[in-house]
Scaffold this motif. Structure first.
Motif, PDB file in Angstrom:
ATOM      1  N   ASP A  32      52.387  49.620  32.810  1.00  0.00           N
ATOM      2  CA  ASP A  32      51.267  49.333  32.180  1.00  0.00           C
ATOM      3  C   ASP A  32      50.131  49.532  33.449  1.00  0.00           C
ATOM      4  O   ASP A  32      50.668  49.152  34.675  1.00  0.00           O
ATOM      5  CB  ASP A  32      51.214  48.200  31.511  1.00  0.00           C
ATOM      6  N   VAL A  33      49.023  50.113  33.455  1.00  0.00           N
ATOM      7  CA  VAL A  33      48.028  50.068  34.303  1.00  0.00           C
ATOM      8  C   VAL A  33      46.857  49.466  33.514  1.00  0.00           C
ATOM      9  O   VAL A  33      45.706  50.157  32.994  1.00  0.00           O
ATOM     10  CB  VAL A  33      47.753  51.624  34.418  1.00  0.00           C
ATOM     11  N   GLY A  34      47.115  47.943  33.142  1.00  0.00           N
ATOM     12  CA  GLY A  34      45.709  47.557  32.372  1.00  0.00           C
ATOM     13  C   GLY A  34      44.668  47.089  33.196  1.00  0.00           C
ATOM     14  O   GLY A  34      44.471  46.991  34.414  1.00  0.00           O
ATOM     15  N   TRP A  35      43.522  46.770  32.505  1.00  0.00           N
ATOM     16  CA  TRP A  35      42.471  46.347  32.924  1.00  0.00           C
ATOM     17  C   TRP A  35      41.941  45.297  31.905  1.00  0.00           C
ATOM     18  O   TRP A  35      42.228  45.112  30.817  1.00  0.00           O
ATOM     19  CB  TRP A  35      41.352  47.416  33.022  1.00  0.00           C
ATOM     20  N   ASP A  36      40.733  44.701  32.644  1.00  0.00           N
ATOM     21  CA  ASP A  36      39.942  43.719  31.452  1.00  0.00           C
ATOM     22  C   ASP A  36      38.615  44.324  31.629  1.00  0.00           C
ATOM     23  O   ASP A  36      38.112  45.150  32.076  1.00  0.00           O
ATOM     24  CB  ASP A  36      39.938  42.255  31.747  1.00  0.00           C
ATOM     25  N   SER A  37      37.588  43.341  30.649  1.00  0.00           N
ATOM     26  CA  SER A  37      36.357  43.657  30.759  1.00  0.00           C
ATOM     27  C   SER A  37      35.555  43.641  32.009  1.00  0.00           C
ATOM     28  O   SER A  37      34.384  44.146  31.922  1.00  0.00           O
ATOM     29  CB  SER A  37      35.850  42.808  29.637  1.00  0.00           C
ATOM     30  N   ARG A  38      36.134  43.182  33.091  1.00  0.00           N
ATOM     31  CA  ARG A  38      35.225  42.903  34.369  1.00  0.00           C
ATOM     32  C   ARG A  38      35.287  44.520  35.142  1.00  0.00           C
ATOM     33  O   ARG A  38      34.427  44.891  35.791  1.00  0.00           O
ATOM     34  CB  ARG A  38      35.879  42.067  35.262  1.00  0.00           C
ATOM     35  N   PHE A  39      36.469  45.493  34.893  1.00  0.00           N
ATOM     36  CA  PHE A  39      36.607  46.688  35.413  1.00  0.00           C
ATOM     37  C   PHE A  39      36.480  46.412  37.079  1.00  0.00           C
ATOM     38  O   PHE A  39      35.706  47.171  37.544  1.00  0.00           O
ATOM     39  CB  PHE A  39      35.561  47.630  34.811  1.00  0.00           C
ATOM     40  N   ASP A  40      37.183  45.716  37.542  1.00  0.00           N
ATOM     41  CA  ASP A  40      37.164  45.522  39.022  1.00  0.00           C
ATOM     42  C   ASP A  40      38.371  46.155  39.745  1.00  0.00           C
ATOM     43  O   ASP A  40      39.455  45.850  39.488  1.00  0.00           O
ATOM     44  CB  ASP A  40      37.297  43.804  39.176  1.00  0.00           C
ATOM     45  N   THR A  41      37.941  46.706  40.669  1.00  0.00           N
ATOM     46  CA  THR A  41      38.935  47.652  41.384  1.00  0.00           C
ATOM     47  C   THR A  41      39.606  46.829  42.125  1.00  0.00           C
ATOM     48  O   THR A  41      40.850  47.104  42.596  1.00  0.00           O
ATOM     49  CB  THR A  41      38.332  48.791  42.115  1.00  0.00           C
ATOM     50  N   ARG A  42      39.386  45.468  42.616  1.00  0.00           N
ATOM     51  CA  ARG A  42      40.112  44.796  43.489  1.00  0.00           C
ATOM     52  C   ARG A  42      41.538  44.315  42.551  1.00  0.00           C
ATOM     53  O   ARG A  42      42.596  43.845  43.019  1.00  0.00           O
ATOM     54  CB  ARG A  42      39.314  43.486  43.773  1.00  0.00           C
ATOM     55  N   GLN A  43      41.356  44.402  41.305  1.00  0.00           N
ATOM     56  CA  GLN A  43      42.793  44.245  40.376  1.00  0.00           C
ATOM     57  C   GLN A  43      43.612  45.346  40.596  1.00  0.00           C
ATOM     58  O   GLN A  43      44.596  45.135  40.318  1.00  0.00           O
ATOM     59  CB  GLN A  43      42.219  44.191  38.958  1.00  0.00           C
ATOM     60  N   LEU A  44      43.269  46.417  41.126  1.00  0.00           N
ATOM     61  CA  LEU A  44      44.105  47.498  41.364  1.00  0.00           C
ATOM     62  C   LEU A  44      44.654  47.703  42.850  1.00  0.00           C
ATOM     63  O   LEU A  44      45.547  48.522  43.208  1.00  0.00           O
ATOM     64  CB  LEU A  44      43.535  48.704  40.949  1.00  0.00           C
ATOM     65  N   ALA A  45      44.417  46.696  43.958  1.00  0.00           N
ATOM     66  CA  ALA A  45      44.446  46.690  45.335  1.00  0.00           C
ATOM     67  C   ALA A  45      46.128  46.704  45.540  1.00  0.00           C
ATOM     68  O   ALA A  45      46.781  47.711  46.127  1.00  0.00           O
ATOM     69  CB  ALA A  45      43.954  45.839  45.726  1.00  0.00           C
ATOM     70  N   ASP A  46      46.800  46.014  44.818  1.00  0.00           N
ATOM     71  CA  ASP A  46      48.171  45.768  44.845  1.00  0.00           C
ATOM     72  C   ASP A  46      48.858  47.068  44.234  1.00  0.00           C
ATOM     73  O   ASP A  46      49.999  47.191  44.708  1.00  0.00           O
ATOM     74  CB  ASP A  46      48.697  44.663  44.334  1.00  0.00           C
ATOM     75  N   LEU A  47      48.340  47.571  43.084  1.00  0.00           N
ATOM     76  CA  LEU A  47      49.037  48.585  42.469  1.00  0.00           C
ATOM     77  C   LEU A  47      48.860  50.026  43.620  1.00  0.00           C
ATOM     78  O   LEU A  47      49.878  50.493  43.558  1.00  0.00           O
ATOM     79  CB  LEU A  47      48.460  48.741  41.170  1.00  0.00           C
ATOM     80  N   GLU A  48      47.773  50.165  44.241  1.00  0.00           N
ATOM     81  CA  GLU A  48      47.592  51.315  44.840  1.00  0.00           C
ATOM     82  C   GLU A  48      48.567  51.355  46.238  1.00  0.00           C
ATOM     83  O   GLU A  48      48.914  52.256  46.616  1.00  0.00           O
ATOM     84  CB  GLU A  48      46.101  51.308  45.240  1.00  0.00           C
ATOM     85  N   LYS A  49      49.136  49.996  46.765  1.00  0.00           N
ATOM     86  CA  LYS A  49      49.929  50.043  47.855  1.00  0.00           C
ATOM     87  C   LYS A  49      51.463  50.619  47.501  1.00  0.00           C
ATOM     88  O   LYS A  49      51.960  51.161  48.411  1.00  0.00           O
ATOM     89  CB  LYS A  49      50.097  48.578  48.258  1.00  0.00           C
ATOM     90  N   HIS A  50      51.614  50.561  46.050  1.00  0.00           N
ATOM     91  CA  HIS A  50      53.139  51.231  45.728  1.00  0.00           C
ATOM     92  C   HIS A  50      52.959  52.498  45.157  1.00  0.00           C
ATOM     93  O   HIS A  50      53.970  52.922  44.734  1.00  0.00           O
ATOM     94  CB  HIS A  50      53.556  50.233  44.773  1.00  0.00           C
ATOM     95  N   VAL A  51      51.764  53.152  44.919  1.00  0.00           N
ATOM     96  CA  VAL A  51      51.647  54.403  44.400  1.00  0.00           C
ATOM     97  C   VAL A  51      52.369  55.582  44.962  1.00  0.00           C
ATOM     98  O   VAL A  51      53.434  56.237  44.433  1.00  0.00           O
ATOM     99  CB  VAL A  51      50.307  54.872  44.197  1.00  0.00           C
ATOM    100  N   SER A  52      52.512  55.442  46.310  1.00  0.00           N
ATOM    101  CA  SER A  52      53.473  56.502  47.115  1.00  0.00           C
ATOM    102  C   SER A  52      54.798  56.309  46.975  1.00  0.00           C
ATOM    103  O   SER A  52      55.674  57.433  47.580  1.00  0.00           O
ATOM    104  CB  SER A  52      53.012  56.658  48.562  1.00  0.00           C
TER     105      SER A  52
END
Length: 953
Positions: A32-52
């Motif tokens: 899952d790559v979920g979000w909420d109504s804030r659409f805050d990119t800071r919620q994706l900071a930990d996810l971005e570290k593992h993408v590679s």
């Protein structure tokens, strides 16, 4: 090894779901790559570290909380779009329409750049450090391409996923999707690798609904025994939502009746009813039920005189997908469609009889599911404004659930000031901890506080129900898109340039550039018979290309045309010629780039554009030429680009939109075209910012709540988790109170140990917080031994499906002993030391232990004979009753599957499978004289043994 990390949605009021699963061998799975109504990119900071390092991605539900950030990550996070993604067909189709509705409804979904214009500054916790400058949002075409790259799966279809090119090998990992309920195509994921059996079940619903079938926990959809695939898994990852709440309605019928009572009450006061819901998932359940209610309301004047609308910008696309996904729905929907096609059933005759009686009364009956006759689809803002301006009693099903964007926000602003109107909340929206919580959370808090009293209503059947008075001021933040000023444009350009430089610095990890370097090196091997001078020159060029690609734009190293060679035809734009005369090696031929053909085990994916009729192809070419101002006989330029692809079915969609709404004026089609043109122009304005304006509303409408979320409750969790009986239980997806309550219940029911955030060794129930890493590996001890040649020669391998099995019996060498010690990580390992003679050890010296690998040797003949007499053979394998049924019928026997799962072969032999997996064969005793029954009994046992591996000591 199995480690779990909750990236989002653990012990939090946010429903955004992101989980990372790490298996043995460095395999990483993002669920899952979920979000909420804030659409805050800071919620994706930990996810971005593992993408590679991701191997593949799984999507569970077609909702914002499960895939809301998918398109954003594909567009703005490097290499994310190159990771394979797996989901069911409904999740792919409905998820696409959900995100298209999201990005076309609110500019805030595009997210913002940091205040410092630095891409690294994404972790600030204060909202004041964020700017209001928007990042480029994914276009509708890009969203379509992102979802087209997802590999669709079917339920109960074991799949060996393909890893990303930068991932570790998957080592026989098996992935299977099962129905989770809650949404159409919702998935319970079962992941099997080696000894690890992981069940990922977040947001599921066991009960059947009008459209959505219940979760497939039980074999055959019912019974008291959990399906064997879910029994005793290594780890069960389960959501704790509603872990401390019992459902208000005991059944689906009571829930549906409560909703109808509230709607009829609001319409009887000549008011309007607003029902906020998501745009493509739960809206199908709600709209299908209300269409059915309106069909059966021939004698109800309140419902008959009211209008009902579904307001969402992706309404027609959602219904179009729903009509093609009937096999994913509950059996009642499938039977309805089968009866309508003219099958000779008793239900068909009753359906025709009801249809004739309704036609005699002047009403019409829908011909197919989701071919609505009473619900009108509203997609454009202008048509919604026209409908809201009328005083006719109406019901509006609008997106979105948060009431912060979409048509539900516009409808709320129009309905809120009138006390006769009613807003029905369909989900529990707990207030968030952020400064700006959603509008739905605010209304839910009002509903729970009940400061201004409650109106007690009584229905015609005698049931009493409550509606909460409001009489309060509601503050809503209205986002609007504005152009950038000069200083903001400079900051935006600085951010884009910095972001592009960061992407270019990672160019060495891109497989396409590395493939060109490898191709250049292969070209050198082919031209090895050239002169040494030419060979040295070519190798030097290859090294230059490799160095330049590795450094990328990090040190501003540019690749010259001479170094590129013939690859300039691919790497540079508007270059169509290269002189190959007197060239050698790879520069003598046109460069070849290998492109992978996308497909599955059934062949290549079908492209509809390749099967167009000639007149359709000519029409599309004519429209394309007209858009590009191209006339017959005019020459095209080499660098001419074809923009604005044809949107198939756009005209038909507009016609359907105008016909569906009988209350709209004659110029509804022109309004739809103008609205689409305005939206397209707005999206192409270029750099922009969001300006928020506070809108204060005198909220007088009443509030009501009917639980239409379709989620599990405390009762279903307490009933099902003990039946699954997992070795490890990980609770995520709920608030802190819900998680703590469910963990306590599971401790009492299962007798398992409970630990707090972070976990500890030996724990069995985990309740992690966001960012906590949980080690949920199966508790086993493993050692590495070396087999002698004599022992290897005696091994007799047996094949069971795709596995090879062998039993090994041996002894360690006499000159070594084993000493089990514990290392720093409390992980057990074997350390073997040579036996020393204390008499030969000098005083003052220590015994030095030498680590060596243990050697397993074959047993002597007399010891092997004694062990063989004691050991009993073990049958290894898993036989399915359905497989045995097909096997017996294909081999000439007569096999019939009876009630209870008993298989009758040749009328004399019964085959049953016990809950523990044991297969029992019952039949007539084998006589010396033989007989048909005895022959069948022996043949059945022989065929069962052939499907198993007999492992003996």
């Amino acid at each position: 090894m199995f480690q779990f990390t909750a990236l989002s949605g653990a012990q939090s009021t946010s429903r955004a779901s992101q989980s990372l699963l790490e298996l043995d061998g460095g395999v990483k799975i993002l669920v899952d790559v979920g979000w909420d109504s804030r659409f805050d990119t800071r919620q994706l900071a930990d996810l971005e570290k593992h993408v590679s390092t991701l191997s593949f991605i799984l999507l569970t539900h077609a909702t914002i909380s499960h895939l809301g950030a998918y398109a954003h990550c594909c567009k703005h996070i490097p290499f994310f779009s190159q990771v394979p993604v797996y989901a069911t067909v409904p999740v792919v189709d409905l998820g696409r329409t959900t995100l298209q509705d999201l990005y076309s409804s609110t500019p805030a979904a595009a997210t913002f750049i940091p205040a410092t214009a630095s891409p690294e500054d994404q972790t600030a916790t204060d909202d004041t450090t964020r700017s209001n400058i928007l990042i480029d949002a994914p276009t509708a075409q890009e969203i379509h391409e992102y979802f087209a790259a997802i590999t669709p799966l079917k339920y109960s279809q074991p799949t060996q996923p393909k890893p990303s090119y930068f991932s570790a090998p998957l080592e026989g990992l098996i992935l299977t999707a099962y129905n989770a309920g809650h949404t159409l195509g919702g998935t319970i994921w079962h992941i099997q690798q080696g000894m690890e059996s992981i069940v990922y079940a977040v947001d599921w619903h066991q009960a059947r609904e009008n459209v959505i079938a219940g979760a497939s926990w039980f074999a055959g959809g019912g019974g008291a025994e959990v399906s064997e695939v879910f029994r005793n898994p290594t780890a069960l990852i389960c959501s704790s939502v509603n872990g401390d709440k019992v459902a208000m309605s005991d059944s689906r019928k009571a829930r549906d009746e409560a909703l109808v009572r509230h709607i009829r009450s609001g319409l009887s006061h000549r008011g309007s009813v607003l029902i906020p819901v998501d745009s493509s998932a739960r809206v199908l359940e709600l709209s299908y039920f209300l269409e059915k209610v309106w069909q059966e309301s021939t004698g109800d004047e309140v419902l008959k005189n009211a209008k009902i609308y579904m307001a969402t910008k992706s309404g027609h696309a959602t219904l179009k997908h729903a009509k093609s996904l009937l096999e994913w729905m509950d059996d009642s929907v499938e039977r309805f469609e089968a009866d309508d096609e003219g099958n000779s059933k008793e239900a068909t005759a009753k359906s025709h009889k009801r249809s004739r009686s309704k036609q005699a009364n002047g009403t019409s009956k829908t011909s197919r599911p989701f071919d609505f006759r009473h619900i009108k689809i509203i997609e454009t803002q202008k048509r919604l404004d026209k409908i809201l301006s009328t005083d006719v009693p109406k019901v509006i099903i609008a997106s979105d659930l948060s009431l912060d964007w979409g048509h539900s926000r516009t409808a709320l602003e129009s309905i809120a000031p009138k006390p006769d109107n009613l807003v029905i909340l369909t989900e529990n929206s707990s207030p968030g901890s952020t400064k700006h919580s959603s509008t739905a959370s605010m209304l839910w808090r009002w509903h729970m506080e009940r400061l201004n009293g409650v109106a007690i209503e009584k229905s015609a059947d005698g049931h009493q129900f409550e509606q909460v008075h409001t009489g309060r001021e509601l503050i809503m933040r209205q986002p609007s898109r504005k152009p950038l000023d000069e200083n903001e444009l400079i900051r935006y350009q600085q951010y884009i340039a910095t972001r592009q430089q960061m992407k270019n610095s990672l160019i060495s990890a891109d497989g396409r550039q590395l493939a060109e370097v490898e191709e250049a090196m292969e070209g050198e091997d082919e031209s090895s018979d050239e002169s040494e001078d030419d060979e040295d020159q070519q190798q030097g060029r290859v090294l230059n290309i490799s160095a330049a690609l590795t450094q990328g734009n990090k040190n501003k190293v540019a690749i010259s045309d001479e170094d590129l060679g013939v690859s300039i035809l691919l790497r540079k734009k508007d270059v169509f010629d290269f002189d190959v005369r007197h060239k050698k090696g790879r520069n003598a031929v046109f460069p070849y780039t290998h492109s992978r053909r996308r497909g599955d085990e059934f062949g290549d994916f079908i492209k509809p554009e390749e099967f167009l009729r000639e007149e359709e192809r000519e029409a599309q070419e004519a429209m394309l030429d007209e858009k590009n101002n191209f006339t017959l006989g005019q020459k095209r330029k080499w660098a001419e680009e074809k923009k604005q692809p044809i949107r198939a079915g756009k005209k038909q969609k507009q016609e359907n939109s105008s016909v569906a709404d009988g209350d709209s004026s004659d110029d509804s089609e022109s309004d739809h075209e103008q609205e689409a043109a305005d939206l397209q122009t707005e999206n192409q304005e270029g750099p922009a910012k969001v300006v928020y304006e506070e809108n204060r509303i005198d909220f007088q409408a009443k509030l009501a709540f009917v639980d239409f979320a379709g989620l599990h409750d405390q009762r279903s969790l307490q009933m099902l988790i003990p039946l699954i009986n997992p070795k490890k239980l990980i609770l995520i997806g709920g608030s802190a109170s819900e998680t703590a309550a469910l963990a306590k219940d599971c401790k009492d029911l299962l007798g398992m140990k409970v630990v707090g955030p972070g976990g500890q060794s030996g724990a069995e129930i985990y309740s992690p917080q966001i960012g906590d890493v949980i080690d949920a590996s199966v508790d086993t001890n493993a050692w590495t031994v070396k087999l002698t040649r004599d022992l290897v020669k005696r091994l007799q391998w047996q094949n069971v499906k795709q596995l090879s099995i062998v039993t090994v019996t041996g002894q360690l060498r006499n000159d070594i002993k084993q000493n089990v010690i514990a290392d720093e990580n409390n992980a057990k390992k074997m350390k073997l030391t040579h036996v020393t003679n204390p008499a030969n050890q000098k005083e003052g010296t220590e015994d030095v232990s030498i680590e060596t690998q243990p050697v397993l040797d074959a047993l002597s003949a007399n010891i092997a004979a004694s062990i063989r007499a004691v050991n009993q053979p073990i049958h290894v394998g898993d036989l399915k009753i359905r497989q045995l049924l097909n096997l017996f019928n294909q081999s000439g026997h007569s096999a019939v599957l009876m009630m209870g799962g008993t298989l009758i072969v040749d009328g004399t032999v019964a085959v049953r499978k016990l809950p523990n997996g044991q297969v029992v064969v019952e039949g007539p005793p084998v006589r010396a004289t033989g007989g048909a029954g005895a022959d069948s009994f022996s043949a059945v046992k022989r065929m069962i043994y052939d499907g198993l591996a007999v492992v003996a000591g």
